[in-house]
Structure formats: C-alpha cells, structure tokens
Design a protein around this motif. Structure first.
Motif, PDB file in Angstrom:
ATOM      1  N   UNK A  98      45.261  21.978  11.999  1.00 47.87           N
ATOM      2  CA  UNK A  98      45.572  20.729  11.468  1.00 47.87           C
ATOM      3  C   UNK A  98      47.085  20.988  10.645  1.00 47.87           C
ATOM      4  N   UNK A  99      47.698  19.715  10.238  1.00 45.57           N
ATOM      5  CA  UNK A  99      48.970  19.934   9.477  1.00 45.57           C
ATOM      6  C   UNK A  99      49.949  20.636   9.549  1.00 45.57           C
ATOM      7  N   UNK A 100      50.457  20.761  10.779  1.00 49.29           N
ATOM      8  CA  UNK A 100      51.513  21.636  11.470  1.00 49.29           C
ATOM      9  C   UNK A 100      52.973  21.016  10.720  1.00 49.29           C
ATOM     10  N   UNK A 101      53.805  22.030  10.690  1.00 48.20           N
ATOM     11  CA  UNK A 101      55.308  21.659  10.319  1.00 48.20           C
ATOM     12  C   UNK A 101      56.041  22.415  11.357  1.00 48.20           C
ATOM     13  N   UNK A 102      57.176  22.032  11.584  1.00 45.09           N
ATOM     14  CA  UNK A 102      57.977  22.653  12.374  1.00 45.09           C
ATOM     15  C   UNK A 102      58.392  23.844  11.855  1.00 45.09           C
ATOM     16  N   UNK A 103      58.372  25.033  12.724  1.00 47.84           N
ATOM     17  CA  UNK A 103      59.137  26.352  12.084  1.00 47.84           C
ATOM     18  C   UNK A 103      57.753  27.132  11.547  1.00 47.84           C
ATOM     19  N   UNK A 104      56.630  26.509  11.500  1.00 46.23           N
ATOM     20  CA  UNK A 104      55.308  27.389  11.216  1.00 46.23           C
ATOM     21  C   UNK A 104      54.998  28.422  12.232  1.00 46.23           C
ATOM     22  N   UNK A 105      53.982  29.045  12.007  1.00 44.02           N
ATOM     23  CA  UNK A 105      53.641  30.101  12.879  1.00 44.02           C
ATOM     24  C   UNK A 105      52.195  30.158  12.784  1.00 44.02           C
ATOM     25  N   UNK A 106      51.439  30.639  13.945  1.00 41.14           N
ATOM     26  CA  UNK A 106      50.017  31.179  14.238  1.00 41.14           C
ATOM     27  C   UNK A 106      49.870  32.648  14.404  1.00 41.14           C
ATOM     28  N   UNK A 107      48.651  33.104  13.836  1.00 42.34           N
ATOM     29  CA  UNK A 107      48.540  34.460  14.217  1.00 42.34           C
ATOM     30  C   UNK A 107      47.197  34.406  15.236  1.00 42.34           C
ATOM     31  N   UNK A 108      47.545  35.151  16.594  1.00 44.77           N
ATOM     32  CA  UNK A 108      46.606  34.948  17.654  1.00 44.77           C
ATOM     33  C   UNK A 108      46.090  36.256  17.839  1.00 44.77           C
ATOM     34  N   UNK A 109      44.590  36.396  17.621  1.00 40.57           N
ATOM     35  CA  UNK A 109      44.022  37.770  17.965  1.00 40.57           C
ATOM     36  C   UNK A 109      43.611  37.550  19.477  1.00 40.57           C
ATOM     37  N   UNK A 110      44.096  38.533  20.106  1.00 37.88           N
ATOM     38  CA  UNK A 110      44.572  38.519  21.635  1.00 37.88           C
ATOM     39  C   UNK A 110      43.371  39.419  22.170  1.00 37.88           C
ATOM     40  N   UNK A 111      42.228  39.801  21.564  1.00 47.77           N
ATOM     41  CA  UNK A 111      41.189  40.575  22.134  1.00 47.77           C
ATOM     42  C   UNK A 111      40.045  40.087  21.303  1.00 47.77           C
ATOM     43  N   UNK A 112      38.678  40.370  22.211  1.00 48.31           N
ATOM     44  CA  UNK A 112      37.326  40.208  21.583  1.00 48.31           C
ATOM     45  C   UNK A 112      36.988  41.108  20.549  1.00 48.31           C
ATOM     46  N   UNK A 113      37.670  42.234  20.591  1.00 47.55           N
ATOM     47  CA  UNK A 113      37.376  43.401  19.810  1.00 47.55           C
ATOM     48  C   UNK A 113      37.870  43.262  18.177  1.00 47.55           C
ATOM     49  N   UNK A 114      37.208  43.635  17.337  1.00 52.53           N
ATOM     50  CA  UNK A 114      37.662  43.744  15.969  1.00 52.53           C
ATOM     51  C   UNK A 114      38.906  44.320  15.489  1.00 52.53           C
TER      52      UNK A 114
END
Ligand SMILES: Cc1cc2nc3c(=O)[nH]c(=O)nc-3n(C[C@H](O)[C@H](O)[C@H](O)COP(=O)(O)OP(=O)(O)OC[C@H]3O[C@@H](n4cnc5c(N)ncnc54)[C@H](O)[C@@H]3O)c2cc1C
Ligand code: FES
Length: 259
Positions: A26-42
């Motif tokens: 929620x609450x996005x602004x243009x130019x923000x980013x996300x961190x994506x964890x691309x594997x199930x592993x820790x």
C-alpha cells in the motif's frame, strides 16, 4: 515482508522481463522500489531491489521491469504464474509529482526507464506532454520505450551508432530541453547521471537523480548502500543511504567525485 504471487512474467526481448505480482502493498509513490526475495531459501543475498514500474488496476499489485544480469535476476526470470515471492516495500522516497507535466524532462539509459513509467502514465492527458530522453544500446532497449509513447509521452531516442533515433549520447539531446522552469529526473548508468547533473547545473535547471547501489537490507540498517553526500556545515563527511534517504536525490547533494 509479505507474500506475493506471480501473475505473469513476460519476456520483453533480450535480457528484459516484465513481471506482475499480486501483492497487498500500500501507499506507493512513483520512483519507490521493492526488495524481492527470489528464492524460498533464507538467503538474504537473494533479496534484490527493483523499481515499481506500474501499479495494477484496483491496486491489486505491481509490475516490475527487470534486466537479467546475474544469479538473482536469472532466478526471477524462471518463475511461472502462480509462483510465490516475498516482497518488502514500498521503499525509499520516490520522485515528487510535478505540477506541469510539460516541465518534466525524464532522462534514462537502458533499464533506467523502469521507475518512470508509472509517473508518466499518471500524467497522461493532464496538460502538456512530458518528454523522455532515452539512451539505448540495443534494439531490445529501444522496445522498452513503446509503453511510454502509448501513454502520450514525447519520446526521443538516441543510440551510439545511430541505428535507431539520433546518433550520440542522451546528453546530446538534453541541451535543447534545458530551459528555465524545467525539472530533470534521471535514472541510468552512473556516467550518464554525472553528465546529466553537470549539464543541468551549468544551465541552472533543477535535477533529481535516482541512484543504484547494491543493497542487502533495503531499510537503512546494514549501511551497505552508503553514498557520500555534501557535508552539512558542522560535519567533515556525510553519507546517505540510497535505500532509506534515496534512491532519489537532488543532484547537487551528491559528492560525484567520490565515485
Ligand atoms: C533502488 C534500485 C532500483 C532498481 N531497480 C531496478 C529495476 O527496476 N530493474 C532492474 O532490472 N534492475 C533494477 N535495479 C538493479 C537490480 O537490483 C540489480 O540488477 C540486481 O540486484 C542484480 O541481481 P543479480 O543477483 O541478478 O546480479 P548479481 O549476481 O548480484 O550481479 C551481477 C552483476 O550486476 C551488478 N549489479 C548488481 N546489483 C547492481 C545494482 N544495484 N546496480 C548496478 N549493478 C548491479 C554486479 O556488480 C554484477 O556485475 C535496481 C537497483 C536499485 C538499487
Ligand atoms: S541496503 Fe542496507 S542500509 Fe541500504
């Protein structure tokens, strides 16, 4: 960190993919980013930052546009609809909205167009058209600007060999656009950002840059994404975190000589 489901993971051409994620952020602004964890592993090393490319209708989730460059993005490109990833965000400060879309000059190189699309889309049909100056190296990169044209952005492309658009560097296009009252937003390779900042400074035009650094935590804790910024009056040195103080900075804040 919350769970997201891949809706589609479309190959755009060359090393580029566009992925839609069903996600309750929620609450996005243009130019923000996300961190994506691309594997199930820790494995924290597999958490990677990506700009928010678009927000899905009904705010059902987001799209990211990414380039496969290594292990994490390679794993991302192999995901199928229905696969799950963890997403942390939205993170960072983002670009401020400009009052007059016609005053905005977006400057991007390569995958640096990613944080601009949602911003540009939000301006469509609201007065004068913003411009995107785009420096491309390959025909696949040139394809990345089609969606911008589709939402009414005035796009000018330059390639180093002149095979598409004009021949030269994106900064060659910039000179004509640097007039009083304009604001430049730039994202792309460091050399391009330095040249854009310098050109804007010379012409007295406001310039904001979105920086990229390798990131581990994304929330200002690990200090891994520090960049040297201009010292405040009482300090000898000053560092800012790209993840939590940025990724968008006024270009004059950055100590460009420190790179
Ligand atoms: C705020 C922010 C927003 C970003 N937005 C996007 C986006 O929208 N789309 C996109 O494709 N990429 C984006 N990136 C870059 C992306 O995060 C990296 O390409 C990704 O982390 C590489 O992961 P990897 O495991 O595939 O590569 P790795 O195996 O970690 O590295 C492969 C190669 O890429 C280089 N690299 C790794 N991270 C970065 C980085 N952050 N910047 C420059 N080079 C890097 C490494 O030095 C190495 O040469 C963004 C980065 C930041 C900091
Ligand atoms: S990535 Fe950890 S402080 Fe920025």
């Amino acid at each position: 960190m919350s769970n997201a489901t891949v809706i589609y993971n479309e190959h755009v051409g060359g090393p580029f993919f566009r992925m839609a994620l069903r996600w309750k952020g929620r609450g996005f602004r243009p130019g923000q980013f996300v961190m994506v964890r691309v594997s199930g592993a820790l494995d924290p090393l597999l958490r990677r930052p990506f700009g928010i490319y678009d927000v899905l209708g009904g705010r059902k989730g987001i799209e990211i546009l990414y380039k496969v460059v290594g292990r994490g993005t390679g794993m991302l490109s192999e995901l199928d609809p229905g696969d799950r990833v963890d997403v942390l965000g939205p993170l960072g400060n983002g670009f401020p909205m400009v009052r007059d879309p016609g005053s905005l000059v977006m400057v991007a190189g390569g995958i640096g167009v990613a944080p601009f699309f949602w911003l540009a889309k939000g301006m469509a049909g609201k007065g004068r058209r913003p411009v995107l100056l785009y420096g491309a190296r390959t025909k696949e990169e040139v394809r990345l600007v089609r969606p911008f044209r589709a939402v009414g952005v005035r796009v000018r492309v330059t390639t180093e060999d002149g095979s598409v658009g004009s021949r030269g560097l994106v900064t060659d296009l910039l000179d004509r656009e640097l007039v009083e009252g304009r604001t430049v937003y730039a994202c792309g390779p460091l050399g391009m950002l330095m040249a854009v900042s310098e050109a804007a400074r010379r012409r007295g035009v406001k310039c904001l840059v979105s920086l990229e650094r390798a990131m581990a935590c994304g929330i200002g804790v690990c200090l891994g994404c520090a960049v040297k910024t201009r010292p405040h009056p009482q300090e000898q040195k000053h560092y800012s975190m790209v993840c939590s103080d940025g990724p968008v900075f006024a270009s004059e804040e950055i100590d460009w000589d420190s790179f």
